[in-house]
Structures are given as C-alpha cells and as structure tokens.
Design an enzyme around this catalytic site. Structure first.
Site: not given
Ligand code: PRP
Length: 183
Positions: A43-44, A99-100, A103, A131, A152-153, A165
C-alpha cells in the site's frame, strides 16, 4: 494528535513536491518514445505514485500489485508475498516499478526477478526513499528521490502497524511510540 508522535520531519512536503517534479521530468525524458507500464506496490506507493504521475507527461498504463514483507512491524521479515497480482500482461512491456522505500531490497529484487521471468522488455525502479544502510543484498534503484539514514520512518505511504500512511511528509517516529516508554 497523530503528528505529536513524530520526532523529526526527515523529508518535508516541499521537498517531496520538488522530488516529484524532478523525477517526473526525468522519466518523461527517458521514456519519451515508449508507453511504460507503471506498477505501484501497495500500500505504501499510493501517495508517491499519485503525486509523481501528475508530472509524467506520457501515455502510461497504471497497475497495482500487493506485496508484503514487513507484516506491520518495524523490521523486514524477508518473506515477500504477492497477495494481489497484475491484471495486465507484462510481456514485452517497459515496466517502471514505483516504490515508497527500498530498505533491505528483498521486495524489489524479488519483484524484478518475477517481472523479468514474465517477459517484460525492461524493468526499472523509482523510489521516493532509498535507505542503503538497510540492505541485505546489493541493489541500487534506477531513480531515487532522496537517500535517508538507517532509521525507521513513517508517513507519506509508510506505516507503523498500518498507521501514519496519511502524514503529508516523511518523519521519524518517537521511540516511545513503539517501545511503550514515555519520551
Ligand atoms: C514496504 C515498502 C516496500 C518494502 C521495502 O512495504 O512499501 O515495498 O517494504 O522494504 P525492503 O526493501 O526491506 O523489502 P511493506 O511490505 O511494509 O508493505 P506496505 O507497502 O503495504 O506497507
């Protein structure tokens, strides 16, 4: 209020807008003779994809897949699952995955493999956040909005236990929120 849970704003609304304008122009230039298939990973991807596409001046198809690996926590499990697949054939398409965040790179490297195996002509990746400090395998996205430290964001699509979100910016969550301590 929700915003009181944020320790620090890492990527502001203004910065996000500038990123969308700049990446949109670059993608428009790079795909000028093509009709790319933009694939958002739910969902990001939702806030970033909806803002970015407004700055891509091309005929595009848009598709969404549900892929999950975090299962709501703060660390990736490395277990990537497609829970909603594409309705459109990927064969011979020029795919741009939106993508958001990248990582560990588990999600994106898995999806690159899947899309290539399905006969895509090309597969590239645009991510709002990169990241590199979180990587479990080497990978560099094709288009990067901004690089962030290994923290962590949340916000602008990124969640903690499905919350945050809808923040209009990307921020660092107060530790007290996930450690149950007072700050
Ligand atoms: C997040 C994010 C990326 C992925 C990145 O999705 O949207 O898809 O993790 O992490 P990685 O590089 O370590 O694989 P998540 O699985 O949390 O699902 P969501 O988008 O529904 O929050």
């Amino acid at each position: 209020m929700m915003k009181d849970d944020i320790e620090e704003i890492l990527v502001s609304e203004t910065q996000i807008r500038e990123i969308c304008i700049q990446l949109g122009a670059q993608i428009t230039h790079d795909y000028q003779d093509k009709k790319p298939l933009l694939i958002g990973l739910l969902k990001g991807c939702i806030p970033f994809m909806s803002d970015l596409v407004k700055h891509i001046d091309l005929y595009v198809d848009m598709e969404y897949l549900s892929v999950s690996s975090y299962h709501g926590g703060i660390a990736s499990t490395g277990d990537v699952k497609i829970t909603k697949d594409s309705d459109i054939s990927l064969k011979n398409r020029d795919i741009l995955i939106i993508e958001d965040i990248v990582d560990t790179a588990n999600t994106i490297t898995t999806m690159l493999e899947v899309f290539k195996n399905r006969g895509a002509n090309s597969v590239k990746v645009v991510t709002l956040l990169d990241k590199p400090g979180g990587r479990l395998k080497p990978y560099t996205p094709d288009y990067i909005g901004t690089t962030i430290p290994n923290q962590f964001v949340v916000g602008y699509g990124l969640d903690y236990n499905e919350l945050y979100r809808n923040l209009p910016y990307v921020g660092i969550l107060k530790k007290a929120v996930y450690s149950n301590k007072e700050s």
